[in-house]
Design an enzyme around this catalytic site. Structure first.
Site, PDB file in Angstrom:
ATOM      1  N   ASP A   1       0.858  -1.176   0.000  1.00  0.00           N
ATOM      2  CA  ASP A   1       0.000   0.000   0.000  1.00  0.00           C
ATOM      3  C   ASP A   1       0.907   1.243   0.000  1.00  0.00           C
ATOM      4  OD1 ASP A   1      -2.171   1.670  -0.003  1.00  0.00           O
ATOM      5  OD2 ASP A   1      -3.203   0.707   1.653  1.00  0.00           O
TER       6      ASP A   1
HETATM    7  C1  BGC Z   1      -5.203   3.122   0.251  1.00  0.00           C
HETATM    8  C2  BGC Z   1      -5.401   2.120  -0.863  1.00  0.00           C
HETATM    9  C3  BGC Z   1      -5.321   2.820  -2.191  1.00  0.00           C
HETATM   10  C4  BGC Z   1      -3.973   3.511  -2.279  1.00  0.00           C
HETATM   11  C5  BGC Z   1      -3.743   4.210  -3.611  1.00  0.00           C
HETATM   12  C6  BGC Z   1      -3.965   3.967   0.043  1.00  0.00           C
HETATM   13  O1  BGC Z   1      -3.902   4.995   0.963  1.00  0.00           O
HETATM   14  O2  BGC Z   1      -5.116   2.443   1.479  1.00  0.00           O
HETATM   15  O3  BGC Z   1      -6.625   1.484  -0.695  1.00  0.00           O
HETATM   16  O4  BGC Z   1      -5.506   1.914  -3.231  1.00  0.00           O
HETATM   17  O5  BGC Z   1      -3.895   4.479  -1.252  1.00  0.00           O
HETATM   18  O6  BGC Z   1      -4.519   5.333  -3.721  1.00  0.00           O
END
Ligand code: BGC
Length: 739
Positions: free
Chosen positions: A283
């Site tokens: 993530d």
């Molecule tokens: C979130 C993810 C997301 C990623 C990209 C993160 O902060 O937890 O779910 O896909 O950002 O935007």
């Protein structure tokens, strides 16, 4: 140089090996990098400050693409996509960039694309086919923008309702989440990854992310591996079986070990046990977080090594990983074979999806955005997603004797609240100056349109703010409702109360909304409450006092139209809750599949069960369940048992019913839930019609995870329960034995 890797006639594995053998270490590490094109910029507008997406400078992007051979970019839309792709294709090896985007309920970050109900909203349809179509439509719109990969679906289990990301889940049940997750993955990825309108799905956030203590986002989930296998792994297993190409790790730690460096879950469970063959992305900034937020690494070198050794393939937006990783390889601190394997996983997916060909052929064309066909799918799904929670004295559908409706409340005419999280105005922070593109219907607009056809007048007042108790105009709202025959109060929550960084301790109605409702009630007119909210709220007063209640969650573009249709009986509601509602947040968790326990399992000052139960939802018609039988009285572990039940529409309107099947293992070596959903079927029934519903349960699906962590079907007696929702009193029951 051997350019055979450009030959689409060779297999993905052959092309990967030909390419990999010619790559420098810099080119390899570049493929492991995912960098955000968007940056956040603080904007001041009068008294308001919000964050807007900015874009990295051209020089910075050029450096990443042509100097560091970045493998993937995220959050890039519009004309920039082609320009950047051109740059990548002109590098020595011409490896195309894989563009990723959070297309979470539709391609929501692009204003004008189709916005569907959120996953939580859509899950109340329990309709796998429509959820698959939602994925298909989203894929077509994402592809039209030159992008290849959505960070969806969320397969987290929504159990602690304080958590800010409940709206992103398919609810609280592992089985339902798995079924709907597999459906949307199928929709995104299409028949074959290489088809021109297929995109990569990403099962996230792996794993037990929603189980963080106190519903606090990105914190600690104190769960054992046995429990992970028993509960949280199930939907992810379905995702692997559905061929999901990518997985994303989660932010939190599991029993103290950050998910991103947790070898047991990333290697032993995901690769060895589930047999996942795709690639794993971290993530956002998860590698840096090992230093900054989780304090398990001293510096970026150590953090990068831990992330690689744990089995991550792509690193999302931790830019410092690039230099650190090259240094680790050059100084011999990490085996280059680890890097090669990660690059292999990434390239293999790029070749399998035909990215090398697609990137060279792409022509921008966003005319499919919100086209008629996509809106039709959206409308069908929304019609099945809304849940009728109360309908006292059959107040709905509205009688044709009424002349005027007063629509009152802060969420009645607020498309931002209705869309919810993960759209172009909710990210990076909520901002109201962005004008959403048509078509869409707010609740007010939809009610007005249908009311007009029925020759009913509509008055409107916003009543109060959703959050600020000082901002209210309740007396004007009461004046507005004075001469109406019926009041439709539209309340709930807003974008600022849902999403990352937005966990809530108090789930009661915020601002002056409760007072608004109480004052409206004092007018002694029928009070219909329409809830527009990201997640279940604590609404015992509404249950007690409203004549009818409709739960719409974040219903997307078509929400208002469907609510209008439901109020006037043009659509018969058929949604059922995929998540339980609490009386109060201090009662949490209230999910249905809990344990027996003893000492009455009660609070002395509050019920322990939920206010509205998992699986619950009313219809304008009535369904009768009878003639319940099982195919077997005794089974062995390889059998499949079938449950049969006759369901009859004994009411006055055609309708659809979601028949639910639960199982309980009566005695087992570990505690098992009081019941667990193991099957469901949605049936359409005309007035007076009876259908025999047959639901299969493979006995191997009744395996428990024993104290040694093994999956076993233990012999003994099981109870099968079938009926309209998860409450004991409405379920028909029968027992069978496993020998
Ligand atoms: C979130 C993810 C997301 C990623 C990209 C993160 O902060 O937890 O779910 O896909 O950002 O935007």
């Amino acid at each position: 140089m051997n350019r055979d890797y450009l030959n689409p006639k060779l297999s993905a594995t052959e092309r990967t090996e030909i390419l990999l053998s010619q790559m420098t270490i810099e080119e390899k590490v570049g493929q492991l990098m995912q960098i955000s094109v968007a940056t956040t910029v603080e904007v001041k507008d009068g008294n308001e400050t919000y964050f807007e997406y900015g874009v990295r400078s051209d020089d910075e992007i050029k450096e990443w693409v042509q100097g560091k051979f970045v493998g993937s970019l995220l959050h890039c839309i519009g004309d920039q996509v082609s320009k950047i792709q051109e740059m990548a294709l002109s590098t020595r090896l011409g490896i195309p960039i894989l563009f990723g985007i959070d297309a979470i309920h539709g391609h929501g970050l692009h204003n004008g694309a189709t916005i569907f109900p959120t996953q939580l909203g859509a899950s109340c349809s329990w309709n796998k086919k429509l959820v698959e179509q939602m994925g298909r439509v989203t894929a077509k719109e994402v592809v039209a923008d030159g992008l290849h990969w959505t960070f969806s679906p969320v397969l987290c289990i929504g159990r602690d309702l304080r958590w800010g990301r409940i709206n992103e889940t398919f609810g609280e049940d592992p089985f339902l989440i798995g079924e709907l997750g597999a459906a949307i993955i199928k929709g995104y990825q299409g028949r074959d990854l290489s088809d021109s309108d297929s995109i990569l799905a990403c099962a996230k956030h792996y794993i037990a992310y929603g189980e963080s203590i106190g519903g606090r986002d990105a914190y600690e989930s104190p769960v054992s591996i046995r429990r992970i296998k028993d509960i949280f792994l199930k939907p992810f297993k379905r995702a692997v079986d559905a061929g999901c190409a990518t997985f994303m790790t989660s932010y939190q730690s599991i029993d103290g070990v950050p998910a991103t460096v947790n070898k047991t879950v990333l290697k032993d469970l995901l690769r060895d046990e589930l047999g996942f063959k795709g690639f794993l992305v971290t993530d956002w900034d998860n590698v840096d977080a090992l230093i900054k937020n989780q304090s398990v690494a001293h510096d970026i070198d150590e953090a990068s090594r831990l992330a690689l050794e744990a089995g991550n393939d792509m690193i999302m937006n931790s830019p410092a990983f690039y230099d650190a990783c090259i240094k680790l390889v050059k100084s011999g601190l990490i085996d280059e074979e680890i890097i090669d394997n990660a690059v292999r996983n990434v390239l293999n997916i790029k070749f399998s999806m035909g990215l090398f060909e697609k990137a060279r052929q792409y022509k921008p064309n966003t005319s499919v955005f919100s086209c008629d066909e996509h809106l039709k799918t959206n409308l069908e799904l929304t019609r099945e997603s809304i849940v009728l929670l109360e309908n006292k004295n059959d107040i709905l559908p509205l009688s044709n004797k009424i002349n005027k409706i007063a629509v009152i409340g802060p969420n009645a005419d607020d498309i931002y609240a209705q869309y919810g999280d993960w759209t172009y105005f909710s990210h990076p922070t909520p901002k109201k100056h962005v004008i959403p593109k048509r078509p869409y219907y707010t609740m007010l607009e939809g009610i007005k349109e249908v009311a007009k056809a029925h020759k009913v007048d509509v008055s409107y007042h916003y009543g109060c703010d959703v959050m600020d108790p000082q901002k209210e105009a309740i007396s004007e709202a009461l004046d507005c409702a004075q001469d109406a025959d019926v009041i439709v109060a539209v309340v709930g929550d807003c974008v600022a109360q849902n999403g990352e960084f937005k966990d809530r301790a108090n789930l009661s109605l915020s601002g002056a909304q409760q007072r608004l409702l109480e004052e409206l009630k004092s007018l002694n007119k029928p009070l219909i409450v329409v809830l527009v909210n990201g997640k279940p709220l604590a609404i015992p007063w509404i249950k007690e006092n409203a004549d009818a209640v409709l739960e719409t969650f974040n219903s997307g573009m078509m929400g208002g139209k469907v609510v209008g249709e439901i109020l006037f009986g043009e659509t018969n509601p058929s949604g059922k809750l995929s998540i339980s509602f609490p009386y109060d947040s201090c009662q949490l968790p209230v999910y249905y599949n809990n344990y027996l326990g003893w000492h009455g399992k009660k609070y002395i000052d509050m019920p322990s069960e939920s206010l509205y139960h998992f699986g619950y939802g009313l219809s304008y018609t009535t369904f009768k369940y009878e003639c319940f039988s099982l195919s077997h009285a005794v089974c062995n572990a390889d059998d499949t048992i079938t449950a049969y039940v006759d369901v009859t529409n004994i009411g006055m309107m055609d309708g659809s019913e979601i028949v639910q099947l639960y199982v309980r293992d009566l005695v087992s070596s570990v505690m098992t839930p009081v019941k667990q959903l193991k099957g469901f079927e949605k049936v359409e029934l005309k007035v007076g019609e009876t259908k025999t519903v047959a639901i299969d349960v493979p006995i191997k699906e009744l395996a428990i995870v024993n104290p040694q962590g093994e999956y076993v079907v233990e012999p003994g007696t099981f109870e099968i329960m079938i009926g309209p929702d998860s409450r004991d009193e409405v379920l028909l029951k029968a027992k069978f034995k496993v020998v």
